[in-house]
Write an enzyme that holds these catalytic residues in place. Structure first.
Site, PDB file in Angstrom:
ATOM      1  N   SER A 155       2.377  -1.111  -2.957  1.00 62.49           N
ATOM      2  CA  SER A 155       2.133  -1.458  -4.350  1.00 62.49           C
ATOM      3  C   SER A 155       3.425  -1.928  -5.016  1.00 62.49           C
ATOM      4  CB  SER A 155       1.509  -0.261  -5.073  1.00 62.49           C
ATOM      5  OG  SER A 155       0.961  -0.637  -6.313  1.00 62.49           O
ATOM      6  N   ASP A 285      -9.758  -3.406  -3.518  1.00 64.29           N
ATOM      7  CA  ASP A 285      -8.633  -2.921  -4.314  1.00 64.29           C
ATOM      8  C   ASP A 285      -8.845  -3.338  -5.771  1.00 64.29           C
ATOM      9  OD1 ASP A 285      -6.142  -2.480  -5.561  1.00 64.29           O
ATOM     10  OD2 ASP A 285      -5.051  -2.842  -3.691  1.00 64.29           O
ATOM     11  N   HIS A 314      -7.261   0.737  -3.442  1.00 63.72           N
ATOM     12  CA  HIS A 314      -5.814   0.542  -3.512  1.00 63.72           C
ATOM     13  C   HIS A 314      -5.064   1.615  -2.735  1.00 63.72           C
ATOM     14  CE1 HIS A 314      -2.119  -1.056  -5.140  1.00 63.72           C
ATOM     15  NE2 HIS A 314      -1.788   0.108  -5.676  1.00 63.72           N
TER      16      HIS A 314
END
Length: 334
Positions: A155, A285, A314
């Protein structure tokens, strides 16, 4: 005592209290395990310890100080070829524990740091941006004299790793893995029509200022792990761990980081990649949608490999940890 000395003392005290508080909480619960209220044994006072219980923990903390005076905590597990992990927002190095344990148990040296303003690192008022994040990572690798490392970014950490390559090159890097990563660019612009509207990130900022504790429950309880999908089975333990890590971060630091991860354009950084690159992304996601992220990055990075986790959210470091562990280990060995 100087201002820096006071800040160092506060940071050390905060880490000691956190470590000591956890140890004391566990110690308090252990005598009650398996006992009802009627048959719980009477506790016998322990003999006084010659040293405070937190003293050894504090000495075991691994930290270094950046050129601009920020203390960065890191953990360093195992021996062998080096794998360096960069975590997501608003988390810390503990979010990588499943992957670090798996790779370290299979012959790799695993290193992960708490980004400035997150976890056990200190909380500077300024410098909460991708350039500083990348430079902190560079200083960590320099300090440990890391060579031929595999960098893994999740991320926001994927942005940190990408900006590191853009600013510092791949002299210390052998390969890169981007997991649910934010590059090339999250926010919607004329040049990035597939991005998310800035109003999405404004909403996160507003939630953070209004009640960040509640926000840090709502995000993992809903879209981060896909727990808002029909048939999902939320794990309260995973939700609580996410909340705890978020709350350890600095308020100002996590606020500033929203702009860093959403508005930084990594396009030119990705074009500088010249090492084998693995991109892993879930196609459900809801935080960093795959089309504007994983798939777009794969088109920009030469000789990259994209693995799509069908139906995955995610937070695949937890929800799909066994598959992710296997994929990262196979890539590390390749």
């Amino acid at each position: 005592m100087s201002t820096n000395d006071r800040e160092d003392s506060i940071d050390e005290g905060r880490r000691n209290v956190l470590a000591g508080g956890t140890a004391l909480a566990v110690a308090a619960l252990l005598p009650l395990a398996g006992c009802s209220s009627s048959d719980a044994p009477v506790a016998t006072p322990a003999a006084p310890s010659p040293t405070p219980p937190t003293a050894g923990i504090a000495q075991a903390m691994s930290t270094f100080t950046t050129k601009d005076g920020v203390e960065i905590y890191y953990k360093d597990w195992g021996t062998g070829p080096v794998v360096v992990f960069s975590h997501g927002w608003p988390l810390n190095a503990d979010s990588w524990e499943s992957q670090m344990y798996h790779l370290a148990a299979n012959g790799f040296r695993c290193i992960a740091h708490d980004r400035r303003g997150h976890g056990r690192s200190s909380q500077p008022w300024d410098g909460n941006d991708m350039d500083h994040y990348a430079d902190d990572l560079a200083q960590l690798l320099d300090k440990l004299d890391v060579k031929d490392a595999m960098l893994v970014g999740f991320s926001t950490g994927g942005g940190e790793v990408t900006r590191y390559v853009g600013r510092h090159g791949t002299g210390r890097v052998k390969k890169v893995a981007l997991v649910s990563a934010v590059p090339p660019l999250m926010v919607k612009t004329d040049a990035n029509p597939g991005g998310l509207p800035v109003s999405v990130f404004d909403g996160i900022r507003q939630g953070l200022l209004a009640n960040r504790s509640q926000l840090f429950l709502d995000i993992p309880s809903g879209p981060f792990f896909g727990y808002n999908r029909p048939g999902a089975t939320p794990s309260q333990g995973i939700i609580n761990a996410w909340w705890m890590q978020g709350m350890l971060g600095g308020h100002k630091n996590t606020y500033d980081s929203i702009k860093a991860f959403s508005e930084t354009d990594f396009t030119e950084d990705l074009k500088r990649f010249d090492v084998p690159t693995l991109i892993i992304h879930g196609d459900d996601d809801q935080i960093v949608p795959i089309d504007a992220a994983g798939r777009a990055s794969a088109k920009l990075v030469k000789d990259s490999k994209l693995i799509v986790y069908e139906g995955a959210p995610h937070g695949i470091t937890d929800t799909h940890k066994d598959r992710l562990n296997a994929d990262l280990l196979a890539f590390a060995k390749s």
